[in-house]
Design a protein around this motif. Structure first.
Motif, PDB file in Angstrom:
ATOM      1  N   ALA A  26     -37.369  35.814   4.759  1.00 39.08           N
ATOM      2  CA  ALA A  26     -37.784  35.193   6.022  1.00 39.08           C
ATOM      3  C   ALA A  26     -37.875  36.245   7.126  1.00 39.08           C
ATOM      4  N   MET A  27     -36.889  37.155   7.176  1.00 37.18           N
ATOM      5  CA  MET A  27     -36.915  38.225   8.171  1.00 37.18           C
ATOM      6  C   MET A  27     -38.102  39.147   7.954  1.00 37.18           C
ATOM      7  N   ALA A  28     -38.434  39.387   6.676  1.00 36.61           N
ATOM      8  CA  ALA A  28     -39.584  40.236   6.354  1.00 36.61           C
ATOM      9  C   ALA A  28     -40.866  39.601   6.882  1.00 36.61           C
ATOM     10  N   GLY A  29     -41.002  38.280   6.680  1.00 36.00           N
ATOM     11  CA  GLY A  29     -42.182  37.579   7.162  1.00 36.00           C
ATOM     12  C   GLY A  29     -42.249  37.540   8.680  1.00 36.00           C
ATOM     13  N   LEU A  72     -35.739  45.979  -1.682  1.00 37.88           N
ATOM     14  CA  LEU A  72     -37.114  46.195  -1.249  1.00 37.88           C
ATOM     15  C   LEU A  72     -37.415  45.390   0.015  1.00 37.88           C
ATOM     16  N   ALA A  73     -36.901  44.165   0.069  1.00 37.78           N
ATOM     17  CA  ALA A  73     -37.072  43.341   1.271  1.00 37.78           C
ATOM     18  C   ALA A  73     -36.367  43.994   2.463  1.00 37.78           C
ATOM     19  N   LEU A  74     -35.204  44.588   2.219  1.00 35.32           N
ATOM     20  CA  LEU A  74     -34.470  45.288   3.277  1.00 35.32           C
ATOM     21  C   LEU A  74     -35.294  46.457   3.799  1.00 35.32           C
ATOM     22  N   TYR A  75     -35.913  47.190   2.884  1.00 38.50           N
ATOM     23  CA  TYR A  75     -36.786  48.295   3.291  1.00 38.50           C
ATOM     24  C   TYR A  75     -37.885  47.797   4.220  1.00 38.50           C
ATOM     25  N   TRP A  76     -38.505  46.690   3.865  1.00 35.00           N
ATOM     26  CA  TRP A  76     -39.627  46.175   4.655  1.00 35.00           C
ATOM     27  C   TRP A  76     -39.168  45.718   6.040  1.00 35.00           C
ATOM     28  N   VAL A  77     -38.017  45.056   6.097  1.00 39.47           N
ATOM     29  CA  VAL A  77     -37.501  44.573   7.387  1.00 39.47           C
ATOM     30  C   VAL A  77     -37.192  45.746   8.311  1.00 39.47           C
ATOM     31  N   VAL A  78     -36.481  46.739   7.800  1.00 37.33           N
ATOM     32  CA  VAL A  78     -36.122  47.901   8.615  1.00 37.33           C
ATOM     33  C   VAL A  78     -37.381  48.638   9.070  1.00 37.33           C
ATOM     34  N   GLY A  79     -38.332  48.795   8.146  1.00 42.55           N
ATOM     35  CA  GLY A  79     -39.587  49.456   8.500  1.00 42.55           C
ATOM     36  C   GLY A  79     -40.334  48.715   9.588  1.00 42.55           C
TER      37      GLY A  79
END
Length: 240
Positions: free
Chosen positions: A158-161, A209-216
């Motif tokens: 959800a955070m990634a989105g 991988l989701a963590l990577y996307w959120v931080v990025g």
């Protein structure tokens, strides 16, 4: 090509992890060195592609400078869309402006995302070549016990989105894109489609991988806010 990028990213991730293990005697209970390695690697990678973002910013500034001419063409050929398109393309070419340059950072992000996916899919091949060692290390991240598995709580997806939506939204609000129908149309599509796509993908990805996307995305949001402020200042100076 992707295999080479995955090996490079995997080695970089392992390097950061090894450095943290040696530099700090105790691993935090709430967040593992593995999770911290992902966060640090992500920030460094985003800083590394900063020249691409700077190039994009220059392209956007050029668009802001061209906007008065584009508006003149739009008024002159408002009843002749084909001629308008030809004249706009000619103007872009003469000014050395690339209308698709704004998509480059997103393309680079997707390539790195796919490469990182391969790292998490086969960590023993691309990063932690000692499988037994990789299985023994902590991979927790606050509420998650292991970033190697999916986030079934849907918090990270959800955070990634959401962060993808904010990034796209801020890009669409860039003053340089105002009045540019082609850019606005492309941005609107990305603002709607990309968050949904990333959320859907993140549901099935490893949590790391989701963590990577959120931080990025968080880094990108900061960069976009700065870019928008710079462009807005330049546009206001042009008006004066």
């Amino acid at each position: 090509m992707l295999s080479g990028i995955s090996k490079l990213l995997g080695s970089f991730l392992k390097f950061i992890y090894d450095f943290m293990v040696q530099a700090f005697p105790n691993e935090p209970e709430s967040i593992s060195f593995f999770a911290l390695s992902i966060i640090i690697a992500t920030v460094i990678i985003r800083v590394a592609v900063l020249p691409v973002n700077i190039s994009m910013m220059k392209n956007q500034k050029k668009m802001a400078e061209l906007q008065p001419e584009i508006e003149k063409l739009q008024r002159k050929y408002k009843n002749d869309p084909q001629t308008l398109a030809v004249k706009q393309q000619k103007l872009y070419k003469e000014a050395n402006y690339n209308i698709f340059a704004g998509c480059l950072p997103m393309i680079i992000q997707m390539v790195v995302l796919i490469a990182f996916y391969r790292v998490f899919l086969e960590p023993a091949k691309y990063a932690f070549t000692d499988k037994a060692f990789f299985e023994s290390i902590n991979k927790n991240f606050f509420y998650l016990k292991n970033l190697e598995f999916k986030d079934t709580t849907m918090i990270l997806p959800a955070m990634a989105g959401i962060t993808t939506f904010i990034t796209s939204y801020l890009s669409s609000k860039n003053p340089a894109n105002q009045g540019n129908q082609q850019a606005n149309s492309m941005m609107k599509s990305m603002t709607i489609m990309m968050p949904l796509l990333i959320f859907w993908m993140s549901r099935n990805f490893q949590a790391g991988l989701a963590l990577y996307w959120v931080v990025g995305n968080i880094v990108s949001i900061i960069q976009q806010l700065i870019t928008n402020a710079i462009i807005a200042k330049d546009v206001s100076e042009e008006v004066k």
